[in-house]
Design a protein around this motif. Structure first.
Motif, PDB file in Angstrom:
ATOM      1  N   LEU A 261       0.902  -1.125   0.063  1.00 57.77           N
ATOM      2  CA  LEU A 261       0.139   0.356   0.050  1.00 57.77           C
ATOM      3  C   LEU A 261       1.023   1.396   0.082  1.00 57.77           C
ATOM      4  O   LEU A 261       0.597   2.209  -0.609  1.00 57.77           O
ATOM      5  CB  LEU A 261      -0.638  -0.060   1.438  1.00 57.77           C
ATOM      6  CG  LEU A 261      -2.325  -1.305   1.497  1.00 57.77           C
ATOM      7  CD1 LEU A 261      -3.039  -0.474   2.835  1.00 57.77           C
ATOM      8  CD2 LEU A 261      -3.068  -0.878   0.272  1.00 57.77           C
ATOM      9  N   SER A 262       2.296   1.383   0.779  1.00 55.68           N
ATOM     10  CA  SER A 262       3.047   2.016   0.652  1.00 55.68           C
ATOM     11  C   SER A 262       3.626   2.241  -0.666  1.00 55.68           C
ATOM     12  O   SER A 262       3.517   3.169  -1.290  1.00 55.68           O
ATOM     13  CB  SER A 262       3.984   2.211   1.499  1.00 55.68           C
ATOM     14  OG  SER A 262       4.381   2.954   1.963  1.00 55.68           O
ATOM     15  N   GLN A 263       3.550   1.771  -1.519  1.00 51.91           N
ATOM     16  CA  GLN A 263       4.525   1.524  -2.713  1.00 51.91           C
ATOM     17  C   GLN A 263       3.598   1.399  -3.421  1.00 51.91           C
ATOM     18  O   GLN A 263       4.039   2.933  -4.630  1.00 51.91           O
ATOM     19  CB  GLN A 263       4.997   0.673  -3.188  1.00 51.91           C
ATOM     20  CG  GLN A 263       5.933  -0.125  -4.634  1.00 51.91           C
ATOM     21  CD  GLN A 263       6.681   1.250  -4.723  1.00 51.91           C
ATOM     22  OE1 GLN A 263       7.552   1.334  -4.184  1.00 51.91           O
ATOM     23  NE2 GLN A 263       7.346   2.103  -5.639  1.00 51.91           N
ATOM     24  N   GLN A 264       2.085   1.387  -3.195  1.00 50.73           N
ATOM     25  CA  GLN A 264       0.850   2.193  -3.823  1.00 50.73           C
ATOM     26  C   GLN A 264       0.803   3.715  -3.974  1.00 50.73           C
ATOM     27  O   GLN A 264       0.892   4.510  -5.435  1.00 50.73           O
ATOM     28  CB  GLN A 264       0.127   1.812  -4.297  1.00 50.73           C
ATOM     29  CG  GLN A 264      -1.098   1.431  -4.958  1.00 50.73           C
ATOM     30  CD  GLN A 264      -3.187   0.796  -4.774  1.00 50.73           C
ATOM     31  OE1 GLN A 264      -2.594  -0.524  -4.242  1.00 50.73           O
ATOM     32  NE2 GLN A 264      -4.108   1.259  -4.720  1.00 50.73           N
ATOM     33  N   THR A 265       0.902   4.029  -2.802  1.00 54.14           N
ATOM     34  CA  THR A 265       0.760   5.349  -2.661  1.00 54.14           C
ATOM     35  C   THR A 265       1.652   6.057  -2.838  1.00 54.14           C
ATOM     36  O   THR A 265       1.245   7.328  -3.644  1.00 54.14           O
ATOM     37  CB  THR A 265       0.824   5.512  -1.222  1.00 54.14           C
ATOM     38  OG1 THR A 265      -0.535   4.594  -0.532  1.00 54.14           O
ATOM     39  CG2 THR A 265       0.125   6.896  -0.393  1.00 54.14           C
TER      40      THR A 265
END
Length: 301
Positions: A177-181
């Motif tokens: 999710l951090s990478q997607q953000t």
């Protein structure tokens, strides 16, 4: 006892894994950390972690650890590592990986019929597959194999790998999710840059025709004053003011683009509202007079 010693070791490794996962939001680093610690605890021929693609059609091998990878295996199966499949279609319902992924529970070779062999597996191996679950949904699977054992994991080892899977799942999902953000933020910045370029380009294109309208209006105003034509003069004054308003709007759009790019300094100064009110009323009078409406402005001293 031996079981107690192993439990103590596993608890220690779980603490290390927990600390290690908390120090990084890089998914690849987290996967490597989990795989390496599982191998140090279980000493298996092959440990692999599989992840679904964005379309949810395949599972892909994200990493592999163990004696086969390290070149320390003494079994014939070591030759199979380079031939093993690196992806499995999620519509292969009889595959161990797919079963664990879709059924949200661990699957072992001991209770799986022999005809369900998959090409990602090593020949004549016991296998144990455990899903990585977040909020009851699979985000990946961990596959463990070893041809040296008639059964792959005892109860203590199974409890350990299940604990590792539970602990790792949330950290891996947070990393995803951090990478997607980060990727979404980059996309938003790019869209914002494109928007600013469009605004700047359109504004520049509008400035030239507005300048021409302004110039011809001023010529007509000079002629109307010379001929003392009050009606024409009033209408031309409205056209002139509205042209100025459009020019101001275009300049404001350009200034906004410069401001967003960090190349513009905002200057605040006093503004007289009386002049703005008079301009608005003058514009409205053109629409009000044909309807018999009178608009007057009273300014305070």
């Amino acid at each position: 006892s031996e079981a107690s010693d192993r439990t103590t070791l596993h608890v220690s490794l779980l603490n290390e894994i927990s600390k290690g996962l908390a120090t990084s939001l890089d998914q690849n680093e987290q996967l490597a950390f989990v795989g390496e610690h599982l191998q140090s605890a279980l000493d298996l021929e092959s440990i692999s972690i599989w992840w679904p693609d964005d379309q949810g059609q395949h599972l892909y091998m994200m990493g592999r650890w163990g004696k086969l990878v390290d070149g320390e295996s003494s079994t014939p199966s070591s030759q199979e590592l380079s031939l093993a499949k690196r992806s499995i279609a999620l519509d292969q319902a009889d595959d161990l990986l797919v079963r664990a992924f879709h059924e949200f529970q661990s699957v072992s070779e001991e209770n799986t019929p022999a005809e369900h062999e998959s090409s990602w597996r090593l020949e004549n191996t016991a296998a144990f597959i455990v899903p990585l679950l977040v909020q009851g949904q699979s985000i990946g699977v961990i596959a463990l194999q070893d041809p040296r054992r008639s059964f792959l994991l005892d109860r203590v080892e199974q409890d350990f790998i299940l604990s590792v899977a539970n602990q790792s799942s949330l950290a891996l999902e947070n990393a995803r999710l951090s990478q997607q953000t980060l990727e979404d933020n980059r996309a938003l910045k790019e869209m914002d840059r494109i928007k600013s370029e469009i605004v700047a380009n359109v504004s520049n294109e509008l400035r030239s025709p507005l300048a021409s309208i302004k110039a011809y209006t001023e010529l007509l105003l000079d002629e109307a004053r010379a001929k003392e034509s009050d009606v024409c003069l009033q209408w031309l004054q409205v056209i002139n003011r509205e042209t100025d308003s459009l020019t101001t709007l275009v300049n404001d759009s350009l200034n906004l683009s410069r401001l967003e790019a960090g190349g513009y300094e905002l200057v605040r100064e006093p503004l007289g509202l009386g002049g703005i009110v008079r301009e608005v009323v003058s514009l409205l009078c053109v629409l009000a007079e044909p309807r018999g409406i009178s608009v007057e402005v009273e300014e305070a001293n």
